[in-house]
Motif scaffolding. Structure first.
Motif, mmCIF file in Angstrom:
data_model
loop_
_atom_site.group_PDB
_atom_site.id
_atom_site.type_symbol
_atom_site.label_atom_id
_atom_site.label_comp_id
_atom_site.label_asym_id
_atom_site.label_seq_id
_atom_site.Cartn_x
_atom_site.Cartn_y
_atom_site.Cartn_z
ATOM 1 N N UNK A 1 43.545 33.435 46.271
ATOM 2 C CA UNK A 1 42.391 33.696 44.714
ATOM 3 C C UNK A 1 41.768 33.050 45.178
ATOM 4 N N UNK A 2 40.813 32.102 45.574
ATOM 5 C CA UNK A 2 39.585 31.980 46.511
ATOM 6 C C UNK A 2 39.397 32.715 47.365
ATOM 7 N N UNK A 3 40.066 33.264 48.400
ATOM 8 C CA UNK A 3 39.075 33.930 49.265
ATOM 9 C C UNK A 3 39.294 35.575 48.927
ATOM 10 N N UNK A 4 39.915 36.080 48.125
ATOM 11 C CA UNK A 4 39.632 36.750 47.734
ATOM 12 C C UNK A 4 38.144 36.900 46.568
ATOM 13 N N UNK A 5 38.164 35.865 45.702
ATOM 14 C CA UNK A 5 36.846 35.934 45.579
ATOM 15 C C UNK A 5 35.658 36.107 46.375
ATOM 16 N N UNK A 6 35.987 34.976 48.030
ATOM 17 C CA UNK A 6 34.541 35.375 48.592
ATOM 18 C C UNK A 6 35.192 36.507 49.296
ATOM 19 N N UNK A 7 35.596 37.556 49.067
ATOM 20 C CA UNK A 7 35.618 38.198 49.267
ATOM 21 C C UNK A 7 36.281 39.106 50.937
ATOM 22 N N UNK B 1 57.598 42.831 42.527
ATOM 23 C CA UNK B 1 56.983 42.478 41.665
ATOM 24 C C UNK B 1 55.311 41.427 41.636
ATOM 25 N N UNK B 2 55.045 41.103 43.898
ATOM 26 C CA UNK B 2 54.435 40.426 44.398
ATOM 27 C C UNK B 2 53.538 41.752 45.049
ATOM 28 N N UNK B 3 52.265 40.609 44.334
ATOM 29 C CA UNK B 3 50.962 41.789 45.033
ATOM 30 C C UNK B 3 50.891 41.410 46.358
ATOM 31 N N UNK B 4 50.518 42.205 47.128
ATOM 32 C CA UNK B 4 50.414 42.097 48.857
ATOM 33 C C UNK B 4 49.305 41.874 48.806
ATOM 34 N N UNK B 5 47.816 41.851 50.147
ATOM 35 C CA UNK B 5 46.425 41.358 50.648
ATOM 36 C C UNK B 5 47.050 41.379 51.740
ATOM 37 N N UNK B 6 45.376 42.260 51.788
ATOM 38 C CA UNK B 6 45.270 42.607 53.790
ATOM 39 C C UNK B 6 43.618 41.707 53.114
ATOM 40 N N UNK B 7 43.447 41.089 54.532
ATOM 41 C CA UNK B 7 42.608 40.618 54.894
ATOM 42 C C UNK B 7 41.159 41.960 55.340
ATOM 43 N N UNK B 8 39.995 41.645 54.708
ATOM 44 C CA UNK B 8 38.430 42.519 54.948
ATOM 45 C C UNK B 8 38.362 42.470 56.145
ATOM 46 N N UNK B 9 38.334 41.670 57.080
ATOM 47 C CA UNK B 9 38.390 41.298 58.447
ATOM 48 C C UNK B 9 38.373 42.845 59.698
#
Ligand code: FES
Lengths: 333, 680
Positions: free
Chosen positions: A309-315, A325-333
């Motif tokens: 959540x923190x990393x998402x907030x930090x963009x 059920x689960x959301x999957x994330x990727x890095x924006x870099x």
């Protein structure tokens, strides 16, 4: 547990924030205090360095007594690769003197010249480990002798902090080494290279089951990458940069930070940032869910969720898709 | 953009044999071939001597014909030849910063002579690393710095005096800084000089007067260096000026004040063997020729009343209200000529200096035998004023003492810890043999029936007329005994019993003398450590200042614009000091003759997008060369180029990695670190 962590975060961020504000306020006065700081530093540092060096010496001596003979004789014995960052004015000149004096030392060291040991970024100290290095040396001028006055003190702060970071990640901090060599100390340079080479030999090849860390190559690299990422983090860098001043200078309220307190703060930042870095690195490889991250890292899912959540907030992360059920994330870099 | 440069890099790689210095160990052909396939490399060659005219020409030709835009030279240390090759690039129309050197001599062949194979492999890696860096090198334009055509000479001994005179003679404004009340240094304390037996002050004093009279030279006596800032061409030096309490302009040196002054103290110029007043002139020929009040002993300063000198001074030159202050002086070059201090012979208690009245040092001897000295030139032993009939000289006291130096010191715990200047040194102080030969000769000259013995290890008489002088001494009856005495004992009548082994005959000699003279060595002057730190100068292992190159730049230092003269570099005799002073003066004059000086452009590059104005850089920069300023995008760091020296602390510390350094960029260093480890 989670609550405890939150409190800590707030506290830590609070300290950092006050620190920064004070920094901004004090900035104008900083130049004037540099001289005084330097003089004081001469004494304090000289003490510290002495102690450290003695310890290193003992450690190395003890190891020498151990099995040096056997190892050296063995065919195909482990020959570590070592990268040295040497400052142009003292240690590089010292290394040149070792050359002009024809003092033989192990071939393991390969030198990169920088203007000052203070130029060596924490991340740069770790870079060689990502390639084939088993050890990294940073050599600068003796305390109070830095060509740029205080660069070597910063190098020292960084090495201390990066060592703590390595230790946290289960990598032998003895793979990173800092010392001082003057332009007149060709013999000392040769000795240090030999000593450090031996020390690294004892530690074993970086990322090999037989090494002291017992990490596979893959795991070793992963951890170094985490460490390197942490070295890019603002909070870590700020603390490293302010370490000396925080411990040695008084703030506007006439208080000095106790070493213990600083270490707590630092280890807190290291712990947090390592976890975040590890998550980032995983998410850079492709979409991944918190649950999967938690599994790979062997961490409680709650904690991972919090940092995600923190990393998402930090963009730094973004939601990629939701699988099951689960959301999957990727890095924006 | 960097990508673009990388792909268009046309690199020439030159591997140097350096005769056999490199090729004798490293397989140069193999190193050359390993570089051939590296990305961007257009040509690889090996030269016997890359720095020779032939070697340089081949590079220049390649730059022209093959349109090279980067050059990598694998040879000796860049600290030796980087300048040479940068100049070559510049002449060939390439930006000098497009050069990279791989040090395969000092860091490879010379230290790995016992393992040619590993040395060759290492050399290959060093070359790869240099090529990787070269690919990313950027042309840089050098900033121009101003040149202040003035010089500061620190130290007013014979070296400093000579340097100042050369410079003054060239019309260059020169400040001669001396911490004592008078210039002259140790040479002023000597009675005679070897091997000509010239009266020392008779030859020095005219030079001192010349300094005082030269309109281009300003003497700052009683002054010390407090702080040094800036760089070649443009140094700002803070000088602490201590009070003399006597107006230099008004004082005519009549001496009425000293005649009436009620306080007598030991005279340090006479090595504490005579006395002087609390207001005094160190020696009659002192320059500036003004009296000085020794505030530690002056009755007015210690007890608040007296002022006798003020009353008797007709010229009204006494100024009790003078205070110490700092003055900032700007110069383009600095010559350090702070000399030496004599070895403190108390560090070798077996010889009894400081305990036995009649054991003296060579400098004490100079004062004793000097017509201006405490005994008006009569050689009287300090213990009882008797003229000694038998005199022994002991050589190498505090010099050439590699291991046996500590003998005996522990046995005298009452002496406390040994002072720095009392630490015996490993090196040969170079002048003591001749000093002893001279002094032995002088004893015989004054007292032809005296018996003179010299205990020596080796007689070192390399110098014009030195050996002849020594032979003459021998033939006139001076007895030279090879062997260092173990210990000296004092007998009841103040004589000294010296037991030694005569190395030539193997006999044990047990002789008694009326007086013993210890030939004390020369050690670095007190305060040199601090001075070196203020100027960022390196010291050699022996504690003296390190020269720019032991053979080719003996009067330079590692810092551009700072030069060396005299014993501060290493013990030497008067002619050598004067010669070095000339060299230093010439080098300083070259610096001052330029209109501007090119400054290496190694400052920071700041990415304003990434900068958050945290001020970490500002707090860490030792030069105040980076500041956070408010812009319309918020607070942002800004570099102040003239103040920046390019250390890179800001770049390596920046909390958001917004700063990188020119010529040592993050990407260059990273590429280097990768390539140096590449497994081939
Ligand atoms: S220049 Fe050597 S450490 Fe700074």
């Amino acid at each position: 547990m989670a609550e405890q962590v939150t409190v800590d975060v707030n506290q830590a961020e609070g300290v950092l924030e006050t620190e920064r504000v004070q920094g901004l306020e004090q900035a104008s006065g900083t130049c004037n205090t540099i001289e005084a700081q330097r003089v004081e530093a001469e004494q304090v540092e000289a003490e510290q360095v002495k102690v450290e060096r003695v310890e290193v010496k003992h450690a190395v001596d003890a190891e020498n007594a151990f099995d040096a003979e056997e190892d050296l004789g063995k065919e195909g014995a482990f020959e570590p690769v070592i990268v040295g960052f040497l400052c142009n004015w003292c240690s590089y000149a010292g290394a040149d003197l070792a050359g002009t004096s024809r003092l033989s030392y192990p071939t393991n060291l390969r030198v990169i010249r920088v203007m000052c040991s203070g130029r060596v970024d924490p991340g740069l100290m770790l870079e060689p480990f990502l390639s084939a290095a088993d050890g990294v040396m940073v050599l600068g001028c003796h305390p109070a002798d830095c060509h740029y006055m205080t660069g070597n003190y910063q190098a020292e702060q960084r090495v201390l902090c990066v060592k703590a970071l390595l230790a946290h990640l289960g990598i032998a901090s003895g793979r990173l080494y800092l010392d001082w060599v003057s332009a007149a100390e060709g013999a000392r340079f040769a000795e240090l290279v030999a000593e450090f080479t031996n020390q690294v030999k004892k530690l074993g090849p970086a990322g090999c089951g037989e090494s002291q860390e017992g990490l596979s190559r893959e795991e070793f690299i992963r951890r170094v990458r985490v460490a390197k990422r942490v070295c890019e983090k603002e909070k870590f860098r700020w603390l490293v940069g302010r370490r000396k001043a925080l411990l040695e200078e008084e703030n506007v309220y006439g208080e000095k930070l106790q070493a213990g307190k600083f270490n707590d703060l630092m280890s807190f930042v290291i712990t947090e940032e390592c976890l975040r870095a590890a998550i980032e690195l995983l998410a850079e490889e492709g979409p991944i869910s918190c649950k999967e991250i938690a599994e790979v890292l062997g961490m409680p899912a709650g904690k991972v969720l919090e940092h995600t959540a923190y990393l998402k907030r930090a963009g730094l992360l973004e939601l990629h898709d939701v699988r099951g059920q689960s959301p999957r994330y990727v890095a924006l870099r | 953009m960097q990508q673009g440069i990388e792909s268009s890099a046309r690199i020439g790689v030159y591997v140097c044999h350096c005769g056999l210095n490199i090729a004798g160990v490293v397989d140069v052909e193999a190193v050359r071939e390993s570089a051939r396939s590296l990305e961007g490399v257009v040509v690889v060659r090996d030269n016997r001597y890359t720095c020779s005219e032939v070697g340089q020409k081949s590079i220049a030709d390649d730059i022209r014909e093959l349109m090279l835009n980067r050059v990598v030279i694998a040879s000796c240390s860049p600290r030796l030849h980087e300048k040479t090759f940068r100049t070559l690039l510049e002449k060939s129309g390439l930006n000098p910063h497009l050069l990279e050197m791989a040090n395969i001599r000092e860091h490879c062949s010379w230290v790995h002579y016992d393992d040619p194979e590993a040395a060759t492999e290492k050399a290959k890696h060093l070359v790869r690393s240099a090529v990787a860096r070269a690919r990313l090198l950027q042309p840089l334009s050098r900033a121009k710095g101003r040149v202040i055509p003035k010089v500061m000479v620190v130290g007013g001994g014979v070296a400093g005096i000579s340097a100042a005179l050369y410079l003054g003679g060239m019309g260059i404004k020169t400040y001669l800084v001396e911490r004592e009340p008078s210039i002259g240094g140790h040479m002023a304390m000597l009675d005679k000089t070897f091997p000509t037996l010239d009266c020392s002050l008779c030859i020095l004093s005219p030079k001192m007067v010349e300094v005082a009279e030269c309109e281009n030279i300003e003497i700052l006596s009683l002054s010390e260096i407090e702080k040094v800032e800036g760089q070649v061409g443009d140094f700002r030096i803070q000088v602490r000026r201590k009070p003399r309490y006597v107006n230099e302009e008004k004082c005519v040196g009549c001496g009425d004040c000293a005649a009436k002054c009620p306080v007598k103290v030991e005279d340090e110029f006479n090595r504490n063997m005579g006395t002087r007043k609390a207001i005094y002139i160190p020696f009659p020929q002192a320059i500036p020729p003004a009296y000085v009040i020794d505030e530690k002993n002056c009755r007015y300063f210690t007890q608040g009343k007296c002022k006798v000198c003020e009353k008797v001074c007709e010229r009204g030159a006494i100024e009790y209200d003078q205070t110490s202050y700092t003055e900032t002086i700007e110069v383009g070059a600095i010559i350090v000529a702070t000399g030496f201090q004599p070895y403190d012979a108390r560090g070798l208690p077996q010889y009894g200096y400081g305990r036995f009245a009649n054991v003296i040092t060579s400098l004490d001897f100079e004062r004793l035998i000097c017509a201006d000295g405490p005994t008006y030139g009569k050689l009287k032993r300090p213990g009882d004023g008797k003229v000694p009939k038998r005199v022994a000289f002991i050589q190498c006291v505090g010099s050439r003492n590699a291991s046996s130096g500590d003998r005996g010191y522990e046995s005298c715990p009452e002496m406390g810890p040994r002072a720095e200047a009392a630490e015996p040194k490993a090196y040969c102080s170079r002048v003591c043999c001749m000093i002893t030969a001279k002094q032995a000769f002088m004893v015989l000259e004054k007292y032809p029936d005296a018996e003179v013995y010299v205990y020596y290890i080796d007689m070192r008489t390399a110098g014009k007329g030195f050996e002849e002088f020594y032979r003459r001494g021998r033939s006139e009856g001076i007895v030279f005994l090879r062997g260092k005495p173990g210990e000296i004992e004092e007998t009841d009548d103040g004589c000294l019993r010296v037991v030694s082994e005569d190395m030539d005959s193997g006999c044990i000699l047990d002789l008694t003398f009326d007086m013993v003279v210890l030939a004390q060595g020369l050690v670095p002057p007190h305060g040199l450590v601090e001075l070196a730190q203020k100027m960022n100068l390196s010291r050699s292992e022996d504690g003296f200042l390190m020269e720019g190159h032991p053979k080719l730049r003996p009067a330079e230092t590692g810092i551009d614009g700072i030069y060396l003269a005299g014993c501060v570099q290493f013990p030497k005799d008067i002619p050598d000091s004067v010669a070095q002073a000339g060299a230093a003066a010439a080098a300083a004059a070259v610096t001052c003759s330029k209109d501007t000086i090119e400054i290496d452009p190694l400052g920071p590059v700041i990415d304003a997008e990434l900068c958050i104005g945290c001020k970490l850089c500002e707090m860490l920069c030792p030069y105040g060369a980076i500041r956070v300023e408010l812009t319309d995008k918020g607070p942002k760091a800004k570099s102040i180029e003239v103040a920046c020296k390019g250390c890179g602390v800001c770049g390596a510390s920046c909390s958001t990695k917004a700063i990188t350094m020119k010529h040592y960029t993050d990407s260059q260093l990273t590429a280097q670190a990768k390539a140096i480890l590449e497994v081939v």
